[in-house]
Each structure stands twice: as C-alpha cells, then as structure tokens.
Scaffold this motif. Sequence first.
Motif, PDB file in Angstrom:
ATOM      1  N   VAL A  50       0.868  -1.186   0.000  1.00 38.54           N
ATOM      2  CA  VAL A  50       0.000   0.000   0.000  1.00 38.54           C
ATOM      3  C   VAL A  50       0.896   1.225   0.000  1.00 38.54           C
ATOM      4  O   VAL A  50       1.901   1.264   0.715  1.00 38.54           O
ATOM      5  N   ILE A  97       0.306   5.296   0.639  1.00 38.19           N
ATOM      6  CA  ILE A  97      -0.576   6.449   0.882  1.00 38.19           C
ATOM      7  C   ILE A  97      -0.030   7.584   0.036  1.00 38.19           C
ATOM      8  O   ILE A  97       1.139   7.973   0.135  1.00 38.19           O
ATOM      9  N   CYS A 134      -9.883  -0.473   0.435  1.00 39.93           N
ATOM     10  CA  CYS A 134      -9.605   0.790  -0.273  1.00 39.93           C
ATOM     11  C   CYS A 134     -10.836   1.269  -1.031  1.00 39.93           C
ATOM     12  O   CYS A 134     -11.122   2.467  -1.071  1.00 39.93           O
ATOM     13  N   VAL A 172      -4.918   6.303  -1.727  1.00 41.71           N
ATOM     14  CA  VAL A 172      -4.080   5.116  -1.571  1.00 41.71           C
ATOM     15  C   VAL A 172      -3.865   4.389  -2.899  1.00 41.71           C
ATOM     16  O   VAL A 172      -4.731   4.395  -3.781  1.00 41.71           O
TER      17      VAL A 172
END
Length: 177
Positions: free
Chosen positions: A7, A9, A122, A158
């Motif tokens: 992931v 951000i 998400c 994200v």
Amino acid sequence: MTQETLVVIKPDGVARGLTGQIINQFQEAGLELTRLELRRATADLIERHYPEDEAWLSSVGGKTLADYERLGLDPADYFGDATPAMIGRTIKGWLVDYLTQGPVVAMVLRGNDAVTKVRALCGNTVPVMADPGTIRGRFSSDSAAAANTEKRPIHNLVHASGTPDEADYEISLWFGE
Ligand code: GDP
Ligand code: MG
C-alpha cells in the motif's frame, strides 16, 4: 492463504493527515503491518511502479470513459480522438508528477488473502463510486471527470497492489530484496 501486499498512501492522504486513520483501518481488519516508510518517491520509481503495457494503460483510460458515460459527457470534448491507451498514457504522466510532488507512506501488509482484502478496504478507484465505508469512499469524493479537467490523477488517497504478482513486483520495487 497468507499473502503480502503493498500500500502507498499518496500525497493527498499524507498532506491531509490521514496516515494514522488509514493504517488503523487496515489493522482493525486484521492485517499485520510488516514494513512502513515515509519517503519521497523519484520519477524513476513511479515510472516503474505503474505498468507500461497496453492492457493496463487501456484499463486506466477506460475508467475515464466509464466515468464520462455515467455523467453523460463526451470524452472527445476532452481527449479528441485519443484511444483508451493514449488516455492512459497521459494519466500515467500525471501520476508520475503527482506522486513525486510530496511525501508518500509505503507499507507492506500481511494477512489472509491480503491482496483482495486490502483492495476491498480501499474501495473503487473513483471515490464518488466507492462505498462510503471504504477508505476512498470515506475520505474523498473525487471523480475522473473532475481530475481530468484539472489535468491531474484522481485523488483517491491510496495505491494498493491489484494481484499477488503485482504485489510481489511492487514490494521488491519499493523495499528491495
Ligand atoms: P487503482 O488500482 O484502483 O489505483 O487504479 P488504476 O491502477 O486503474 O489507476 C492508477 C491510478 O491512476 C488511480 O489510482 C488514479 O489515481 C489514477 N486514475 C485512474 N483512472 C483515472 C482516470 O480516468 N482519470 C484520472 N485523472 N486519473 C485516473
Ligand atoms: Mg492499479
């Protein structure tokens, strides 16, 4: 089956101070944080992070077409006679600019079916279409149409790997070994 997934951000999530809440949402769902780093990405990293192949570029361009159809807009008014892959190439350029313009937080999450679970948390790529309980649905209401008008990628907070193969590639790209 235990998996690891990447992931990132994006700068909108970091700048808005949402890092903690986003990580929390993954941990509350039972995912284990195994790597975490705040960093500035280089253009070279982002170029290699997003695929260069026609299929991926077309699928990104296809999100614009779907969003314009939803709104009754004519994509030709914005992109002329560009093919979906050509639209995707333009958006990839915007992504390289955007993801290098401020700090990002990269992490690896581990858990049962982590790739699918993290994508579900998400939500839809296009925040106006994302379920309100998802990260993108909770914290953004951006759309492809709004983003294209401003010549920038959709601000959806994200990035998450889409498949286990993508996850393996992206984890080694961002964290080495
Ligand atoms: P994801 O896997 O859900 O992040 O979506 P994709 O891999 O298809 O696209 C990569 C990123 O490009 C998305 O997260 C958005 O930030 C951006 N993006 C995708 N489609 C569009 C679009 O139609 N217009 C704009 N402006 N940005 C887009
Ligand atoms: Mg993707």
